[in-house]
Design a protein around this motif. Structure first.
Motif, mmCIF file in Angstrom:
data_model
loop_
_atom_site.group_PDB
_atom_site.id
_atom_site.type_symbol
_atom_site.label_atom_id
_atom_site.label_comp_id
_atom_site.label_asym_id
_atom_site.label_seq_id
_atom_site.Cartn_x
_atom_site.Cartn_y
_atom_site.Cartn_z
ATOM 1 N N VAL A 204 0.828 -1.212 0.000
ATOM 2 C CA VAL A 204 0.000 0.000 0.000
ATOM 3 C C VAL A 204 0.860 1.257 0.000
ATOM 4 C CG1 VAL A 204 -1.716 1.318 1.282
ATOM 5 C CG2 VAL A 204 -1.922 -1.166 1.127
ATOM 6 N N ILE A 205 1.743 1.352 0.983
ATOM 7 C CA ILE A 205 2.556 2.561 1.127
ATOM 8 C C ILE A 205 3.511 2.713 -0.058
ATOM 9 C CG2 ILE A 205 4.320 3.680 2.544
ATOM 10 C CD1 ILE A 205 2.965 2.403 4.983
ATOM 11 N N GLY A 206 4.111 1.592 -0.487
ATOM 12 C CA GLY A 206 5.031 1.659 -1.616
ATOM 13 C C GLY A 206 4.356 2.138 -2.888
ATOM 14 N N SER A 207 3.132 1.664 -3.138
ATOM 15 C CA SER A 207 2.393 2.089 -4.330
ATOM 16 C C SER A 207 2.056 3.574 -4.275
ATOM 17 C CB SER A 207 1.108 1.268 -4.475
ATOM 18 O OG SER A 207 1.398 -0.096 -4.637
ATOM 19 N N ILE A 208 1.693 4.044 -3.095
ATOM 20 C CA ILE A 208 1.359 5.466 -2.933
ATOM 21 C C ILE A 208 2.595 6.332 -3.127
ATOM 22 C CG2 ILE A 208 0.597 7.192 -1.246
ATOM 23 C CD1 ILE A 208 -1.251 4.973 -0.107
ATOM 24 N N GLN A 209 3.728 5.914 -2.563
ATOM 25 C CA GLN A 209 4.977 6.661 -2.749
ATOM 26 C C GLN A 209 5.367 6.709 -4.226
ATOM 27 O OE1 GLN A 209 7.613 4.447 -0.186
ATOM 28 N NE2 GLN A 209 7.293 5.813 1.552
ATOM 29 N N ASP A 210 5.179 5.584 -4.898
ATOM 30 C CA ASP A 210 5.516 5.509 -6.316
ATOM 31 C C ASP A 210 4.632 6.444 -7.135
ATOM 32 O OD1 ASP A 210 6.676 4.739 -8.672
ATOM 33 O OD2 ASP A 210 5.981 2.671 -8.626
ATOM 34 N N GLY A 211 3.338 6.477 -6.788
ATOM 35 C CA GLY A 211 2.406 7.291 -7.547
ATOM 36 C C GLY A 211 2.554 8.779 -7.309
ATOM 37 N N ILE A 212 2.820 9.169 -6.065
ATOM 38 C CA ILE A 212 2.889 10.588 -5.725
ATOM 39 C C ILE A 212 4.274 11.176 -5.995
ATOM 40 C CG2 ILE A 212 2.707 12.275 -3.858
ATOM 41 C CD1 ILE A 212 0.621 10.489 -2.556
ATOM 42 N N TYR A 213 5.316 10.457 -5.571
ATOM 43 C CA TYR A 213 6.676 11.000 -5.637
ATOM 44 C C TYR A 213 7.553 10.342 -6.710
ATOM 45 C CZ TYR A 213 5.060 12.357 -0.985
ATOM 46 O OH TYR A 213 4.315 12.823 0.062
ATOM 47 N N GLY A 214 7.059 9.256 -7.326
ATOM 48 C CA GLY A 214 7.912 8.527 -8.252
ATOM 49 C C GLY A 214 9.011 7.771 -7.534
ATOM 50 N N THR B 141 -1.080 2.945 -7.527
ATOM 51 C CA THR B 141 -0.095 3.916 -8.001
ATOM 52 C C THR B 141 -0.758 4.961 -8.893
ATOM 53 O OG1 THR B 141 1.721 2.308 -7.903
ATOM 54 C CG2 THR B 141 2.031 4.219 -9.330
ATOM 55 N N ALA B 142 -1.633 4.497 -9.787
ATOM 56 C CA ALA B 142 -2.316 5.412 -10.703
ATOM 57 C C ALA B 142 -3.248 6.374 -9.957
ATOM 58 C CB ALA B 142 -3.099 4.615 -11.736
ATOM 59 N N LEU B 143 -3.893 5.860 -8.899
ATOM 60 C CA LEU B 143 -4.842 6.684 -8.150
ATOM 61 C C LEU B 143 -4.166 7.582 -7.116
ATOM 62 C CD1 LEU B 143 -7.712 4.100 -7.457
ATOM 63 C CD2 LEU B 143 -7.751 6.015 -9.068
ATOM 64 N N ALA B 144 -2.925 7.260 -6.777
ATOM 65 C CA ALA B 144 -2.254 7.967 -5.682
ATOM 66 C C ALA B 144 -2.159 9.469 -5.921
ATOM 67 C CB ALA B 144 -0.852 7.378 -5.472
ATOM 68 N N VAL C 103 -4.063 11.342 -7.703
ATOM 69 C CA VAL C 103 -5.394 11.951 -7.623
ATOM 70 C C VAL C 103 -5.860 12.063 -6.169
ATOM 71 C CG1 VAL C 103 -7.800 11.715 -8.329
ATOM 72 C CG2 VAL C 103 -5.971 11.023 -9.881
ATOM 73 N N LEU C 104 -5.534 11.036 -5.374
ATOM 74 C CA LEU C 104 -6.013 10.969 -3.993
ATOM 75 C C LEU C 104 -4.972 11.421 -2.983
ATOM 76 C CD1 LEU C 104 -7.788 7.485 -4.189
ATOM 77 C CD2 LEU C 104 -8.819 9.749 -4.456
ATOM 78 N N ALA C 105 -3.937 12.098 -3.448
ATOM 79 C CA ALA C 105 -2.824 12.480 -2.577
ATOM 80 C C ALA C 105 -3.286 13.259 -1.335
ATOM 81 C CB ALA C 105 -1.809 13.309 -3.359
ATOM 82 N N GLY C 106 -4.301 14.106 -1.526
ATOM 83 C CA GLY C 106 -4.775 14.915 -0.406
ATOM 84 C C GLY C 106 -5.418 14.111 0.699
ATOM 85 N N PHE C 107 -5.898 12.909 0.382
ATOM 86 C CA PHE C 107 -6.545 12.063 1.382
ATOM 87 C C PHE C 107 -5.555 11.131 2.088
ATOM 88 C CE2 PHE C 107 -9.842 12.992 -1.796
ATOM 89 C CZ PHE C 107 -10.834 13.520 -0.982
ATOM 90 N N MET C 108 -4.365 10.966 1.507
ATOM 91 C CA MET C 108 -3.404 10.009 2.051
ATOM 92 C C MET C 108 -2.594 10.621 3.192
ATOM 93 S SD MET C 108 -4.017 7.252 0.560
ATOM 94 C CE MET C 108 -4.966 6.692 -0.853
ATOM 95 N N THR C 109 -3.263 10.893 4.285
ATOM 96 C CA THR C 109 -2.599 11.447 5.459
ATOM 97 C C THR C 109 -1.833 10.352 6.196
ATOM 98 O OG1 THR C 109 -4.521 11.016 6.869
ATOM 99 C CG2 THR C 109 -4.461 13.134 5.696
ATOM 100 N N ASP C 110 -1.020 10.755 7.144
ATOM 101 C CA ASP C 110 -0.276 9.774 7.948
ATOM 102 C C ASP C 110 -1.229 8.844 8.694
ATOM 103 O OD1 ASP C 110 2.119 10.810 7.116
ATOM 104 O OD2 ASP C 110 2.411 12.082 8.885
#
Length: 239
Positions: free
Chosen positions: A129-139, A181-184, A186-193
């Motif tokens: 989960v976290i790895g996919s979000i990091q990949d999508g938001i920050y590359g 990763t694709a959605l990250a 778009v949903l970056a604002g919701f992905m809080t700590d």
């Protein structure tokens, strides 16, 4: 390059699975059974360690406190209800049976079990989960690259005892992590700590359940608990 982490992860799973199958011919049935149970206990402890690292904390006075109990209970209860209504477990098995037929593996009695067990082991959990979000938001694919190494070892061991069905676990990994990763972005604002904390907690509990199934087959319908991840996110967003 966004998505590179998932590509590396999928390729590592394929490589581990192929090597495991190549080594399978040298292992007797009793060796395979022992290996899969040993792998199961390893996965149990990985899940338990990840869960406890989130739930347990030492307060200023030195006492041990427990966090996230309500998140855990509500997420799993709601997730189980939704999962049973959809019956994701049966859908995983049907897809495994379809792959079994399409790959000409109808004589392999362990194909579907291997596919389901390996898929659930490598598709869920904090790193996915976290790895996919990091990949999508920050590359940043460093977390998924580290996960790829772990998955390589896990699938290698599982394939050596459960066969080539384990190799095809790269499919749900590619789909689930690729989608996240694709959605990250778009949903970056919701992905809080706090959201990521909830996802990590519930994801590690599901990893624990996968390990239980490896040791005692078909004890828990883990696929039917996958909606608990969405419930964990929903709880935080609604508070």
């Amino acid at each position: 390059m966004r998505g590179l982490g998932t590509i590396i992860n999928a390729l590592a799973i394929i490589a581990g699975g192929v090597l495991g199958i190549c080594g399978r011919r040298f292992l007797k049935a009793r060796y395979q059974d022992t290996i899969i149970k040993a792998t199961g206990f390893a996965v149990v402890f990985l899940g338990a360690a990840g869960t406890l690292s989130k739930m347990l904390a030492v307060s200023e006075d030195g006492t041990l406190t427990v966090n996230g109990s309500m998140v855990m209970i509500v997420s799993l209860a709601v997730g189980a209800l939704v999962g049973e209504l959809i019956d994701l477990d049966a859908q995983f098995e049907r897809f495994g049976d379809w792959l079994k037929h399409k790959t000409g593996s109808d004589g392999d009695n362990q194909f579907t079990a291997g596919f389901v067990a390996a898929s659930l082991t490598v598709s869920i959990g904090a790193m996915a989960v976290i790895g996919s979000i990091q990949d999508g938001i920050y590359g940043d694919h460093s977390t998924l690259a580290a996960k790829a190494i772990l998955d390589f070892i896990i699938v290698l061991i599982m394939a050596s005892s459960m066969g080539k069905g384990c190799v095809f676990s790269f499919i749900p990994v590619a789909v689930l992590q690729g989608t996240m990763t694709a959605l990250a972005a778009v949903l970056a604002g919701f992905m809080t700590d706090a959201v990521l904390w909830n996802l990590s907690l519930v994801g590690n509990i599901l990893i624990f359940c996968v390990g239980i199934n490896l040791v005692w087959p078909k004890t828990i319908k883990v696929a039917n608990l996958l909606p608990a991840l969405l419930a964990a996110v929903g709880m935080e967003l609604c508070l």
